[in-house]
Design a protein around this motif. Structure first.
Motif, mmCIF file in Angstrom:
data_model
loop_
_atom_site.group_PDB
_atom_site.id
_atom_site.type_symbol
_atom_site.label_atom_id
_atom_site.label_comp_id
_atom_site.label_asym_id
_atom_site.label_seq_id
_atom_site.Cartn_x
_atom_site.Cartn_y
_atom_site.Cartn_z
ATOM 1 N N UNK A 1 13.900 65.586 76.922
ATOM 2 C CA UNK A 1 12.930 66.671 76.785
ATOM 3 C C UNK A 1 13.054 67.227 75.373
ATOM 4 N N UNK A 2 11.963 67.342 74.661
ATOM 5 C CA UNK A 2 12.019 67.776 73.270
ATOM 6 C C UNK A 2 12.551 69.197 73.120
ATOM 7 N N UNK A 3 12.369 70.035 74.136
ATOM 8 C CA UNK A 3 12.828 71.423 74.034
ATOM 9 C C UNK A 3 14.329 71.504 73.804
ATOM 10 N N UNK B 1 6.393 58.281 80.029
ATOM 11 C CA UNK B 1 6.455 59.678 80.447
ATOM 12 C C UNK B 1 6.600 59.779 81.960
ATOM 13 N N UNK B 2 7.231 60.861 82.393
ATOM 14 C CA UNK B 2 7.338 61.177 83.824
ATOM 15 C C UNK B 2 6.372 62.325 84.107
ATOM 16 N N UNK B 3 5.166 62.018 84.559
ATOM 17 C CA UNK B 3 4.142 63.049 84.736
ATOM 18 C C UNK B 3 4.604 64.180 85.657
ATOM 19 N N UNK B 4 4.281 65.393 85.268
ATOM 20 C CA UNK B 4 4.584 66.559 86.091
ATOM 21 C C UNK B 4 5.938 67.178 85.837
ATOM 22 N N UNK B 5 6.823 66.514 85.076
ATOM 23 C CA UNK B 5 8.170 67.060 84.860
ATOM 24 C C UNK B 5 8.154 68.262 83.927
ATOM 25 N N UNK B 6 7.017 68.527 83.275
ATOM 26 C CA UNK B 6 6.924 69.699 82.404
ATOM 27 C C UNK B 6 6.958 71.000 83.197
ATOM 28 N N UNK C 1 7.790 58.353 89.622
ATOM 29 C CA UNK C 1 6.759 57.494 89.026
ATOM 30 C C UNK C 1 6.611 57.774 87.535
ATOM 31 N N UNK C 2 6.417 56.722 86.764
ATOM 32 C CA UNK C 2 6.300 56.861 85.320
ATOM 33 C C UNK C 2 5.024 56.204 84.820
ATOM 34 N N UNK C 3 4.596 56.642 83.641
ATOM 35 C CA UNK C 3 3.398 56.095 83.006
ATOM 36 C C UNK C 3 3.782 55.555 81.633
ATOM 37 N N UNK C 4 3.403 54.309 81.354
ATOM 38 C CA UNK C 4 3.579 53.715 80.040
ATOM 39 C C UNK C 4 2.305 53.985 79.239
ATOM 40 N N UNK C 5 2.449 54.701 78.135
ATOM 41 C CA UNK C 5 1.280 55.104 77.350
ATOM 42 C C UNK C 5 0.950 54.028 76.315
ATOM 43 N N UNK D 1 10.406 62.159 78.708
ATOM 44 C CA UNK D 1 9.795 60.968 78.137
ATOM 45 C C UNK D 1 10.822 60.201 77.312
ATOM 46 N N UNK D 2 10.495 58.985 76.966
ATOM 47 C CA UNK D 2 11.346 58.153 76.125
ATOM 48 C C UNK D 2 10.531 56.953 75.687
ATOM 49 N N UNK D 3 11.213 55.898 75.275
ATOM 50 C CA UNK D 3 10.507 54.664 74.914
ATOM 51 C C UNK D 3 11.435 53.477 75.119
#
Length: 350
Positions: free
Chosen positions: A172-174, A204-209, A240-244, A260-262
């Motif tokens: 998390x960038x924070x 990204x892991x949608x909704x984790x924000x 669930x994760x999304x590859x952007x 998120x990561x890569x």
């Protein structure tokens, strides 16, 4: 039923489908969460984001805007990056990083030796990215009208050397930021070429924000981990994760709590992206002592003290105030006795 009400009914019906069935729209990626918000917390109505886009960001913590940055601009950023790598120009405060797998190899003044540059706020050409009107009009939807550019990066993800060090752990960038409020911070991340799973796109892991800041530290990876690449200690690997996957010029905006990561770059080419973290100029600095951010405060302090020869006099907040630049509106970040504003309103370290 009015036309607007009918549109909203159709939209909520679309969002009520299971996440795996929701298809990508031109300005977004596949969604996970689908509960209709009682109010908008993370976005403002500036007339830029559509209702669908605002709902998507509220529920998922990111939004992908296609073809936002021109090919001409991206090519100019690439040429400036190459000039920096060849050491044709020296930029004050700029940090050049090398992948841990090639850190001990023979140095060559070339882009192949550089995996990332940070803090290019003093480079007029690269910093122009942070002031692009088409970027700022979206940033304002998340931060408000007064905008500071706080953190700049150009990532040159190298082909993996076989040790999986080109990965970036989920984070998390924070974790890196001593300023708040969290919902007034956003990252703009632009693909400088086609980005896909093969060359290590964002995951990204949608909704984790919607969660809280988690504890971070270096992951225990066999091949080693790049400096400052902290990862979330505990997160649900089944989430669930999304590859952007993105095309050149596509830009994703995401919340600083989004996990998120890569992945690895499994190609023979370098994967480039340019990014900036923005914050409302009305944000304020916090003391992170006694929090999960103490470890990064200590590490940043040690690195900054060596770089600027100011051991003991440089605070975590100072390192960020030194980099922050006003890019729109007016700045009200509190000024400490060791800081002053320049003629542009930027908070700088004395």
């Amino acid at each position: 039923m009015s036309r607007a009400a009918e549109r909203l009914r159709l939209l909520t019906a679309q969002l009520d489908r299971p996440w795996a069935q929701i298809t990508s729209e031109p300005s977004s990626a596949a969604a996970l969460r689908s509960s209709f918000p009682r109010r908008f917390r993370y976005t403002s109505d500036t007339g830029v984001l559509s209702l669908e886009q605002r709902l998507f960001y509220e529920q998922n913590g990111f939004i992908l805007i296609k073809n936002l940055v021109s090919e001409e601009d991206i090519d100019r950023f690439r040429k400036e990056f190459e000039r920096l790598c060849r050491e044709e120009v020296k930029i004050p405060g700029l940090v050049m990083m090398r992948d841990v797998a090639i850190l001990k190899s023979e140095f060559v003044a070339d882009q192949k030796a550089v995996s990332k540059i940070q803090d290019f706020q003093e480079d007029p050409e690269l910093f122009r990215y942070c002031t692009l009107p088409q970027i700022l009009k979206y940033v304002e939807c998340f931060t408000g009208a007064n905008i500071m550019a706080m953190h700049t990066m150009l990532i040159n993800k190298p082909p993996d050397a076989g040790k999986k060090t080109s990965r970036h752990p989920m984070h998390q960038d924070l974790h890196y930021f001593p300023f708040r409020p969290v919902d007034k911070i956003v990252c703009a991340w632009t693909a400088m070429e086609k980005v896909n799973r093969e060359n290590g796109c964002l995951v990204v892991l949608p909704g984790t924000h919607t969660g809280t800041l988690q504890e971070h530290d270096y992951p225990e990876w066999e091949g080693g981990v790049n400096k400052m690449y902290h990862g979330v200690r505990n997160y649900d690997p089944q989430h669930p994760r999304v590859h952007l996957e993105m095309e050149k010029g596509d830009t994703v905006f995401f919340h600083p709590l989004l996990i998120h990561g890569s992945g690895m770059n499994q190609t023979q080419g370098f994967r480039k992206a340019i990014s900036c973290h923005y914050a409302s100029a009305d944000c304020y600095y916090i003391d992170v002592k006694g929090t999960t951010q103490e470890n990064i405060e200590k590490e940043v302090g040690e690195l900054a003290a060596r770089k600027y020869a100011l051991a003991g006099d440089l605070t975590f907040q100072d390192t960020w105030a030194f980099r922050g630049r006003l890019v729109q509106g007016r700045a009200d970040l509190p000024v400490k006795p060791s800081q002053q504003r320049d003629e542009h309103g930027s908070v700088r370290l004395l």
